[in-house]
Design an enzyme around this catalytic site. Structure first.
Site, mmCIF file in Angstrom:
data_model
loop_
_atom_site.group_PDB
_atom_site.id
_atom_site.type_symbol
_atom_site.label_atom_id
_atom_site.label_comp_id
_atom_site.label_asym_id
_atom_site.label_seq_id
_atom_site.Cartn_x
_atom_site.Cartn_y
_atom_site.Cartn_z
ATOM 1 N N HIS A 282 65.249 30.504 63.364
ATOM 2 C CA HIS A 282 63.826 30.210 63.171
ATOM 3 C C HIS A 282 63.002 31.185 63.974
ATOM 4 O O HIS A 282 63.329 31.483 65.125
ATOM 5 C CB HIS A 282 63.487 28.771 63.566
ATOM 6 C CG HIS A 282 64.105 28.325 64.862
ATOM 7 N ND1 HIS A 282 65.423 27.953 64.970
ATOM 8 C CD2 HIS A 282 63.578 28.207 66.104
ATOM 9 C CE1 HIS A 282 65.689 27.616 66.212
ATOM 10 N NE2 HIS A 282 64.589 27.771 66.946
ATOM 11 N N HIS B 230 59.693 31.486 65.916
ATOM 12 C CA HIS B 230 58.557 30.772 66.476
ATOM 13 C C HIS B 230 57.333 31.663 66.299
ATOM 14 O O HIS B 230 57.323 32.810 66.775
ATOM 15 C CB HIS B 230 58.746 30.555 67.986
ATOM 16 C CG HIS B 230 59.848 29.630 68.369
ATOM 17 N ND1 HIS B 230 59.641 28.305 68.711
ATOM 18 C CD2 HIS B 230 61.182 29.837 68.495
ATOM 19 C CE1 HIS B 230 60.793 27.751 69.038
ATOM 20 N NE2 HIS B 230 61.736 28.655 68.925
ATOM 21 N N ASN C 204 64.993 32.852 69.467
ATOM 22 C CA ASN C 204 65.945 32.666 70.558
ATOM 23 C C ASN C 204 67.368 32.697 70.008
ATOM 24 O O ASN C 204 67.627 32.165 68.925
ATOM 25 C CB ASN C 204 65.695 31.327 71.252
ATOM 26 C CG ASN C 204 64.329 31.265 71.905
ATOM 27 O OD1 ASN C 204 63.874 32.251 72.484
ATOM 28 N ND2 ASN C 204 63.662 30.121 71.823
ATOM 29 N N VAL D 139 68.307 24.602 68.349
ATOM 30 C CA VAL D 139 68.612 24.279 66.950
ATOM 31 C C VAL D 139 69.291 25.499 66.338
ATOM 32 O O VAL D 139 68.706 26.591 66.323
ATOM 33 C CB VAL D 139 67.339 23.911 66.162
ATOM 34 C CG1 VAL D 139 67.696 23.609 64.706
ATOM 35 C CG2 VAL D 139 66.626 22.718 66.792
ATOM 36 N N ASP E 126 55.743 23.034 64.633
ATOM 37 C CA ASP E 126 56.696 22.609 65.658
ATOM 38 C C ASP E 126 56.277 21.230 66.185
ATOM 39 O O ASP E 126 55.097 20.967 66.433
ATOM 40 C CB ASP E 126 56.742 23.620 66.813
ATOM 41 C CG ASP E 126 57.964 23.432 67.698
ATOM 42 O OD1 ASP E 126 58.839 24.316 67.682
ATOM 43 O OD2 ASP E 126 58.043 22.399 68.402
#
Ligand code: 5GP
Ligand code: ZN
Length: 113
Positions: free
Chosen positions: A99, A101, A86, A95, A29
């Site tokens: 994804h 995290h 999220n 975004v 990230d």
């Protein structure tokens, strides 16, 4: 193709690669929130977790397995780590290409902010 993470997975935009295979791409990230903060994404464009379909079940398993393997490689598996996806604005998704995290290397608070 206007998606930032499609461009990153395709190599069009540079990133610090952590892992890649036919289905999954993982990279550091750019704005890390923990000593380990890696994003694990499918190469397939899926905008939010709400768009995960029946055909994607195996792919989502691969995302988690890749994240687990990276956590082991980084030495945080036994200590503990957090996997977060999220979804939409109130969760803080910025975004719109799903994804995971992978966060670790420090104690995590609960509940999250
Ligand atoms: P979200 O807020 O959608 O859950 O997470 C997006 C994440 O992508 C953020 O943690 C942010 O720092 C990261 N990010 C945004 N743009 C880039 C980029 O161009 N390169 C990398 N490596 N990470 C990015
Ligand atoms: Zn995309």
């Amino acid at each position: 193709m206007s998606c930032l993470f499609c461009k990153i997975a395709g190599g069009e935009i540079p990133s610090k690669t952590v892992y890649q295979d036919e289905y999954v791409y993982a990279f550091e990230d750019v704005n890390p929130q923990a000593p380990v903060h890696i994003l694990v994404i499918p190469r397939k464009h899926i905008a939010t977790s709400l768009e995960i379909g029946d055909d994607d079940n195996e792919l989502i398993g691969k995302l988690y397995q890749a994240a687990n393997n990276i956590a082991k490689e980084r030495g945080i598996a036994d200590r503990g780590f957090r996997l977060v996806m999220n979804c939409n604005a109130e969760a803080g998704q910025t975004v719109f290409h799903i994804h995971l995290h992978l966060l670790g290397g420090r104690p995590m608070q609960w509940p999250p902010g």
